[in-house]
Design a protein around this motif. Structure first.
Motif, PDB file in Angstrom:
ATOM      1  N   SER A   1       0.642  -0.897   0.074  1.00  0.00           N
ATOM      2  CA  SER A   1       0.102  -0.415   0.050  1.00  0.00           C
ATOM      3  C   SER A   1       1.044   1.015   0.237  1.00  0.00           C
ATOM      4  N   LYS A   2       0.806   2.453  -0.133  1.00  0.00           N
ATOM      5  CA  LYS A   2       1.156   3.194  -0.598  1.00  0.00           C
ATOM      6  C   LYS A   2       0.394   4.329   0.210  1.00  0.00           C
ATOM      7  N   THR A   3       2.085   5.300   0.639  1.00  0.00           N
ATOM      8  CA  THR A   3       1.447   6.048   1.724  1.00  0.00           C
ATOM      9  C   THR A   3       2.301   7.639   1.826  1.00  0.00           C
ATOM     10  N   LYS A   4       1.834   7.639   1.585  1.00  0.00           N
ATOM     11  CA  LYS A   4       2.310  10.093   1.827  1.00  0.00           C
ATOM     12  C   LYS A   4       3.203   9.953   3.395  1.00  0.00           C
ATOM     13  N   LYS A   5       3.651   8.966   4.411  1.00  0.00           N
ATOM     14  CA  LYS A   5       4.067  10.002   5.199  1.00  0.00           C
ATOM     15  C   LYS A   5       5.419   8.973   5.814  1.00  0.00           C
ATOM     16  N   LEU A   6       5.884   9.690   6.081  1.00  0.00           N
ATOM     17  CA  LEU A   6       7.497   9.041   6.532  1.00  0.00           C
ATOM     18  C   LEU A   6       7.192   8.497   7.851  1.00  0.00           C
TER      19      LEU A   6
ATOM     20  N   ASN B   1       5.607   0.140   3.421  1.00  0.00           N
ATOM     21  CA  ASN B   1       4.243   0.951   2.785  1.00  0.00           C
ATOM     22  C   ASN B   1       5.456   0.679   1.506  1.00  0.00           C
ATOM     23  N   CYS B   2       5.225   1.524   0.294  1.00  0.00           N
ATOM     24  CA  CYS B   2       5.443   1.930  -1.127  1.00  0.00           C
ATOM     25  C   CYS B   2       5.161   3.670  -0.938  1.00  0.00           C
ATOM     26  N   PHE B   3       6.946   4.315  -0.958  1.00  0.00           N
ATOM     27  CA  PHE B   3       6.880   5.948  -1.111  1.00  0.00           C
ATOM     28  C   PHE B   3       6.720   6.378  -2.557  1.00  0.00           C
ATOM     29  N   ASP B   4       5.345   5.504  -3.613  1.00  0.00           N
ATOM     30  CA  ASP B   4       6.350   5.850  -5.048  1.00  0.00           C
ATOM     31  C   ASP B   4       5.419   7.973  -5.117  1.00  0.00           C
ATOM     32  N   GLU B   5       4.350   7.813  -4.341  1.00  0.00           N
ATOM     33  CA  GLU B   5       3.398   8.815  -3.548  1.00  0.00           C
ATOM     34  C   GLU B   5       4.213  10.211  -3.077  1.00  0.00           C
TER      35      GLU B   5
ATOM     36  N   THR C   1      14.340   2.133   7.684  1.00  0.00           N
ATOM     37  CA  THR C   1      14.168   2.629   8.597  1.00  0.00           C
ATOM     38  C   THR C   1      12.528   3.869   7.940  1.00  0.00           C
ATOM     39  N   GLY C   2      11.364   2.974   7.651  1.00  0.00           N
ATOM     40  CA  GLY C   2      10.340   3.892   7.204  1.00  0.00           C
ATOM     41  C   GLY C   2      10.564   5.374   6.568  1.00  0.00           C
ATOM     42  N   ASN C   3      11.520   5.489   5.096  1.00  0.00           N
ATOM     43  CA  ASN C   3      11.834   6.188   4.582  1.00  0.00           C
ATOM     44  C   ASN C   3      12.066   5.833   3.078  1.00  0.00           C
ATOM     45  N   MET C   4      11.306   7.068   2.071  1.00  0.00           N
ATOM     46  CA  MET C   4      12.158   6.518   0.599  1.00  0.00           C
ATOM     47  C   MET C   4      13.442   6.491  -0.097  1.00  0.00           C
ATOM     48  N   CYS C   5      13.588   5.996  -0.944  1.00  0.00           N
ATOM     49  CA  CYS C   5      14.535   6.271  -1.850  1.00  0.00           C
ATOM     50  C   CYS C   5      14.781   7.577  -2.060  1.00  0.00           C
TER      51      CYS C   5
ATOM     52  N   ALA D   1      16.914  18.688  -7.127  1.00  0.00           N
ATOM     53  CA  ALA D   1      16.362  19.727  -6.802  1.00  0.00           C
ATOM     54  C   ALA D   1      14.787  19.984  -6.055  1.00  0.00           C
ATOM     55  N   GLN D   2      14.548  18.556  -5.773  1.00  0.00           N
ATOM     56  CA  GLN D   2      13.195  18.622  -4.633  1.00  0.00           C
ATOM     57  C   GLN D   2      13.755  17.169  -4.175  1.00  0.00           C
ATOM     58  N   ILE D   3      13.752  16.320  -3.153  1.00  0.00           N
ATOM     59  CA  ILE D   3      13.752  15.179  -3.252  1.00  0.00           C
ATOM     60  C   ILE D   3      12.876  14.339  -2.731  1.00  0.00           C
ATOM     61  N   TYR D   4      11.727  15.503  -1.709  1.00  0.00           N
ATOM     62  CA  TYR D   4      10.555  14.467  -1.618  1.00  0.00           C
ATOM     63  C   TYR D   4       9.474  15.837  -2.091  1.00  0.00           C
ATOM     64  N   GLN D   5       8.335  15.364  -2.597  1.00  0.00           N
ATOM     65  CA  GLN D   5       7.060  16.015  -4.316  1.00  0.00           C
ATOM     66  C   GLN D   5       5.861  14.752  -3.556  1.00  0.00           C
ATOM     67  N   THR D   6       5.405  14.976  -2.990  1.00  0.00           N
ATOM     68  CA  THR D   6       3.886  14.774  -3.081  1.00  0.00           C
ATOM     69  C   THR D   6       3.214  14.676  -3.460  1.00  0.00           C
TER      70      THR D   6
END
Length: 317
Positions: free
Chosen positions: A247-252, A257-261, A293-297, A308-313
């Motif tokens: 399942s995809k998540t928007k919370k670190l 969970n998948c951090f694609d979003e 660690t519950g983070n994304m690549c 330029a943007q590491i995190y982009q929801t």
């Protein structure tokens, strides 16, 4: 330098598990190393955060040593063949004494391995990064890399900063930080091994050193990265991603969970490091890469890092 080779080998021999070194290979390695004199290793630090040094020092997991086939024998073979002679953070000596040690170990026929961590500032004739004094004059990291790199038998560019400028060369890059390859030029690329990562996984450093000392050929891609650790496939594309189908998540901080979003860079064409398949340090039996660690690549092994943007929801539909 008051750092025993036995201490150093505790880190590098663990990579035998990664290399797949078994008993049947030990005789060949022993034969190769028996014909070698002690090979000095000098580790220069330029513009960086010492993160790759810290990562390297975490290669101390005893459980890996105990489970790896033949590691104890590799330990005995390599213990008298590795000599870490210069590292600004780890050595006791400082100032002129340290620089003299560096010079003493890099004279002669060039039978030494040069490791460079951090990008190399070139603005103002390199004066933004001075590693010490030589003959009473400032010795810049830029000049040191040129002086030592032209003589070294092998050059390992540790981390993304040394491999492709990385964070140290980001933005306006006022210090004009450059990679090792850019500083040395095309005439020396055949002996450069780029190990990008911010930081690079400790076992990638260890296995590269061990292979070079053993005389093994290391197949590299066009960017001088060892294919064994930076393979042709994307870091974790649709077929490789360990979080595929989750399942995809928007919370670190949500492990599994998948951090694609959130802007995960695992699918970026240049993100090829095998970090997500390996453990980091002790007591991390289930911690593999940033996912552990519950983070994304964040794509730290990419030549485009830092993005330029590491995190982009992504915006909800």
């Amino acid at each position: 330098m008051n750092m025993k080779r036995r201490d150093f080998i505790k880190w590098v021999t663990a990579s035998a598990a990664v290399l797949g070194i078994g008993s049947w290979e030990l005789a060949r390695i022993k034969e190769v190393l028996a014909s070698m004199n002690t090979t000095p290793i000098v580790w220069l630090q330029a513009a960086g955060c010492s993160g790759c040094t810290i990562s390297f020092l975490n290669m101390v997991d005893d459980t890996i040593n105990q489970s790896a086939n033949g590691v104890s024998k590799v330990d005995q073979i390599l213990i008298n063949q590795i000599e870490l002679d210069y590292h600004q953070d780890l050595m006791v000596a400082s100032g002129n004494e340290a620089i003299q040690r560096l010079l003493d170990k890099t004279t002669g026929d060039g039978n030494f391995i040069l490791i460079v961590e951090g990008a190399i500032p070139t603005a103002a004739n390199g004066m933004y990064c001075v590693i010490g004094e030589r003959n009473g004059q400032p010795w810049t990291a830029q000049q040191a890399v040129i002086d030592l790199g032209t003589k070294a038998k092998h050059i390992i560019a540790v981390g993304t900063c040394a491999s492709s400028r990385g964070v140290s060369g980001a933005g306006t890059n006022m210090t004009q930080a450059r990679s090792v390859e850019e500083v040395l030029g095309s005439s020396h690329v055949n002996k450069i091994y780029n190990l990008p990562g911010c930081p690079v996984h400790p076992y990638i450093i260890g296995e590269t050193i061990v292979k070079l000392l053993a005389g093994d050929a290391i197949t590299r891609d066009t960017k001088r990265r060892p294919l064994g650790s930076y393979n042709a496939k994307k870091h974790h594309d649709d077929s490789n991603c360990p979080l595929k189908g989750r399942s995809k998540t928007k919370k670190l901080g949500v492990c599994g969970n998948c951090f694609d979003e959130m802007g995960c860079k695992g699918k970026h064409d240049e993100t090829k490091m095998s970090c997500y398949t390996r453990r980091w340090g002790t007591n991390w039996s289930n911690k593999r890469g940033c996912f552990g660690t519950g983070n994304m690549c964040i794509g730290c092994s990419s030549t485009a890092f830092p993005f330029a943007q590491i995190y982009q929801t992504k915006v909800d539909d």
